[in-house]
Design a protein around this motif. Structure first.
Motif, PDB file in Angstrom:
ATOM      1  N   ASP A  69      38.244   4.693  -0.313  1.00 37.72           N
ATOM      2  CA  ASP A  69      36.959   4.060  -0.624  1.00 37.72           C
ATOM      3  C   ASP A  69      37.149   3.125  -1.817  1.00 37.72           C
ATOM      4  O   ASP A  69      36.723   1.969  -1.816  1.00 37.72           O
ATOM      5  CB  ASP A  69      35.911   5.126  -1.023  1.00 37.72           C
ATOM      6  CG  ASP A  69      35.334   5.917   0.131  1.00 37.72           C
ATOM      7  OD1 ASP A  69      35.102   7.138  -0.045  1.00 37.72           O
ATOM      8  OD2 ASP A  69      35.111   5.321   1.189  1.00 37.72           O
ATOM      9  N   GLU A  92      28.504   0.067  -1.748  1.00 41.09           N
ATOM     10  CA  GLU A  92      28.204   1.498  -1.668  1.00 41.09           C
ATOM     11  C   GLU A  92      28.877   2.253  -2.804  1.00 41.09           C
ATOM     12  O   GLU A  92      28.376   3.260  -3.301  1.00 41.09           O
ATOM     13  CB  GLU A  92      28.682   2.081  -0.337  1.00 41.09           C
ATOM     14  CG  GLU A  92      28.425   3.565  -0.213  1.00 41.09           C
ATOM     15  CD  GLU A  92      29.166   4.234   0.953  1.00 41.09           C
ATOM     16  OE1 GLU A  92      28.972   5.441   1.132  1.00 41.09           O
ATOM     17  OE2 GLU A  92      29.950   3.563   1.644  1.00 41.09           O
ATOM     18  N   GLU A  93      30.045   1.744  -3.236  1.00 38.06           N
ATOM     19  CA  GLU A  93      30.847   2.483  -4.225  1.00 38.06           C
ATOM     20  C   GLU A  93      30.514   2.123  -5.667  1.00 38.06           C
ATOM     21  O   GLU A  93      31.145   2.633  -6.595  1.00 38.06           O
ATOM     22  CB  GLU A  93      32.332   2.269  -3.937  1.00 38.06           C
ATOM     23  CG  GLU A  93      32.778   2.669  -2.536  1.00 38.06           C
ATOM     24  CD  GLU A  93      32.355   4.078  -2.122  1.00 38.06           C
ATOM     25  OE1 GLU A  93      32.164   4.309  -0.916  1.00 38.06           O
ATOM     26  OE2 GLU A  93      32.152   4.939  -3.014  1.00 38.06           O
ATOM     27  N   ASP A 115      29.855  -2.157   2.579  1.00 39.79           N
ATOM     28  CA  ASP A 115      30.309  -0.765   2.640  1.00 39.79           C
ATOM     29  C   ASP A 115      31.805  -0.872   2.874  1.00 39.79           C
ATOM     30  O   ASP A 115      32.246  -1.079   4.001  1.00 39.79           O
ATOM     31  CB  ASP A 115      29.615  -0.018   3.783  1.00 39.79           C
ATOM     32  CG  ASP A 115      30.138   1.413   3.950  1.00 39.79           C
ATOM     33  OD1 ASP A 115      29.611   2.124   4.831  1.00 39.79           O
ATOM     34  OD2 ASP A 115      31.066   1.804   3.211  1.00 39.79           O
ATOM     35  N   LEU A 117      34.376   1.062   2.969  1.00 40.46           N
ATOM     36  CA  LEU A 117      35.042   1.976   3.891  1.00 40.46           C
ATOM     37  C   LEU A 117      33.968   2.860   4.523  1.00 40.46           C
ATOM     38  O   LEU A 117      33.403   3.721   3.861  1.00 40.46           O
ATOM     39  CB  LEU A 117      36.069   2.821   3.143  1.00 40.46           C
ATOM     40  CG  LEU A 117      37.354   3.270   3.864  1.00 40.46           C
ATOM     41  CD1 LEU A 117      37.062   4.416   4.816  1.00 40.46           C
ATOM     42  CD2 LEU A 117      38.060   2.174   4.565  1.00 40.46           C
ATOM     43  N   ASP A 118      33.702   2.610   5.790  1.00 35.44           N
ATOM     44  CA  ASP A 118      32.669   3.371   6.488  1.00 35.44           C
ATOM     45  C   ASP A 118      33.317   4.451   7.347  1.00 35.44           C
ATOM     46  O   ASP A 118      34.289   4.185   8.035  1.00 35.44           O
ATOM     47  CB  ASP A 118      31.837   2.443   7.373  1.00 35.44           C
ATOM     48  CG  ASP A 118      30.766   3.208   8.140  1.00 35.44           C
ATOM     49  OD1 ASP A 118      30.872   3.277   9.381  1.00 35.44           O
ATOM     50  OD2 ASP A 118      29.899   3.808   7.494  1.00 35.44           O
ATOM     51  N   SER A 120      34.132   7.544   5.892  1.00 29.59           N
ATOM     52  CA  SER A 120      35.148   8.117   4.974  1.00 29.59           C
ATOM     53  C   SER A 120      35.596   9.504   5.387  1.00 29.59           C
ATOM     54  O   SER A 120      36.733   9.884   5.159  1.00 29.59           O
ATOM     55  CB  SER A 120      34.579   8.165   3.554  1.00 29.59           C
ATOM     56  OG  SER A 120      34.078   6.905   3.206  1.00 29.59           O
TER      57      SER A 120
HETATM   58 MG   LIG Z   1      31.510   3.901   2.841  1.00 26.38          MG
END
Ligand SMILES: [Mg+2]
Ligand SMILES: O=P(O)(O)OC[C@H]1O[C@](O)(COP(=O)(O)O)[C@@H](O)[C@@H]1O
Ligand SMILES: [Mg+2]
Length: 346
Positions: A69, A92-93, A115, A117-118, A120
């Protein structure tokens, strides 16, 4: 022999669709493509390098962040910063919006919500994951410092959106509001090549995607719709088949190609829904609508929902037009909500 068209060539060619285009959006899409290739390289060899597992930190949603992520987040933000067309990122992070401060990006005309890394939860188990991105024009003038208000725009204001799916092959799928096109990464030349021109989602499908593990917590309308999918009725190709990968991008990509519906409703754990409106629901809703499908929260079009917070959540019913209409019908009948509530959650 078919002539290969790379993403870069395609973007430049399509620029002609926008008479006033100066190439900024094209370069921004190029930058996202570059970061996607770098992230793809790490995902492909994830078991061999120290990139699996927990990062030991927690994001604003209270989720523990995975090393990938963080890695993906850094790669996309750095590519956008050095590209210079984007002045602000909502991720998102990152709890707060990220101001890009390089010499060029300060005057960038665009905002990117991402986002990185979707899916995770699927990283360590070698199941497809993704990235989603949404591009808006900034609202603040270039002489001002961009801020959170630049991100709080309805999905209808998106100038482009897309996703990358890191699966058996890696694909980048995007729209600028003139249809949806898919590109497959050819590792031998390191280029995304046009493989799925003018993608259209079938109006009807036979796949439903929902985490039935939360069944008892679903609104009555969702329960009724699941039962509807499971009835034996040859004429309507039911029972439908249940498919749930647990990576929204991968579930949606399958349904875009095969036809189907993906539902993430409200649950006891997530009374507002789990998925994030700005960087998960809005970009995928733009793609699906451009491909001929629908995306709603059971009552209201996702793209029309007011955005008040960067990490705002929403429930979502997205996919083949007739399947979403059917699910909405069930929601109206069994889980009616007052119109005033419609833009929050059902
Ligand atoms: Mg994500
Ligand atoms: O495990 P659940 O509750 O079904 O949630 C799965 C959903 O959560 C997500 O993983 C959330 O996305 P992130 O992995 O980016 O946080 C979606 O991709 C997926 O559809
Ligand atoms: Mg996600």
């Amino acid at each position: 022999m078919t002539v290969v068209k790379t993403l870069g060539q395609f973007i430049i060619e399509k620029q002609a669709d926008f008479p006033y285009a100066k190439g900024e959006l094209s370069r921004l899409l190029r930058d996202i493509g570059i970061a996607a290739k770098i992230v793809n390289r790490e995902i492909n060899k994830a078991g061999l390098v120290d990139i699996l597992g927990e990062a030991g930190t927690v994001n604003v949603q209270g989720e523990s962040q995975k090393k990938l992520d963080i890695y993906a987040n850094e790669q996309f933000i750095s590519a956008l910063e050095s590209g210079g067309e984007c002045c602000l990122v909502a991720s998102e992070e990152n709890e707060e919006v990220v101001l890009l401060n390089s010499k060029f990006s300060k005057n960038g005309k665009y905002i990117v919500a991402i986002d990185p890394l979707d899916g995770s939860s699927n990283i360590e188990v070698n199941v497809a994951v993704g990235t989603t991105f949404s591009i808006y024009r900034r609202k603040t003038d270039v002489s001002e410092e961009p801020n959170e208000s630049d991100v709080l725009q309805k999905g209808t204001e998106q100038v482009a959106a897309g996703y990358i799916v890191y699966g058996s092959s890696t694909m980048l799928v995007y729209t600028t509001g003139k249809g949806v096109n898919g590109f497959t990464l050819d590792p031998s030349i390191g280029e995304f090549c046009l493989s799925h021109p003018n993608m259209r989602i079938p109006e009807d499908g036979t796949i439903y995607s929902i985490n039935e593990g939360y069944y008892t917590h679903f609104p009555e309308g969702v329960k009724k719709y699941i039962k509807y999918c499971q009835v034996h009725d040859k004429e309507t190709n039911r029972p439908y088949t249940s498919r749930y990968i647990g990576s929204m991008v991968a579930d949606l990509h399958r349904n875009l190609i095969r036809g189907g519906i993906f539902i993430y409703p409200t649950t006891a754990a997530n009374p507002q829904g789990k998925l994030r409106l700005v960087y998960e629901c809005n970009p995928l809703a733009f793609i699906i609508e451009q491909a001929g499908g629908l995306a709603t929260n059971g009552v209201k079009r996702i793209l029309d929902i007011e955005v008040n917070k960067v990490h705002q959540r929403s429930c979502i019913f997205i996919g083949s037009k007739n399947m979403v209409l059917k699910a909405e019908e069930m929601m109206r009948e069994y889980s009616p909500v007052a119109d005033t509530e419609a833009s929050v959650a059902v």
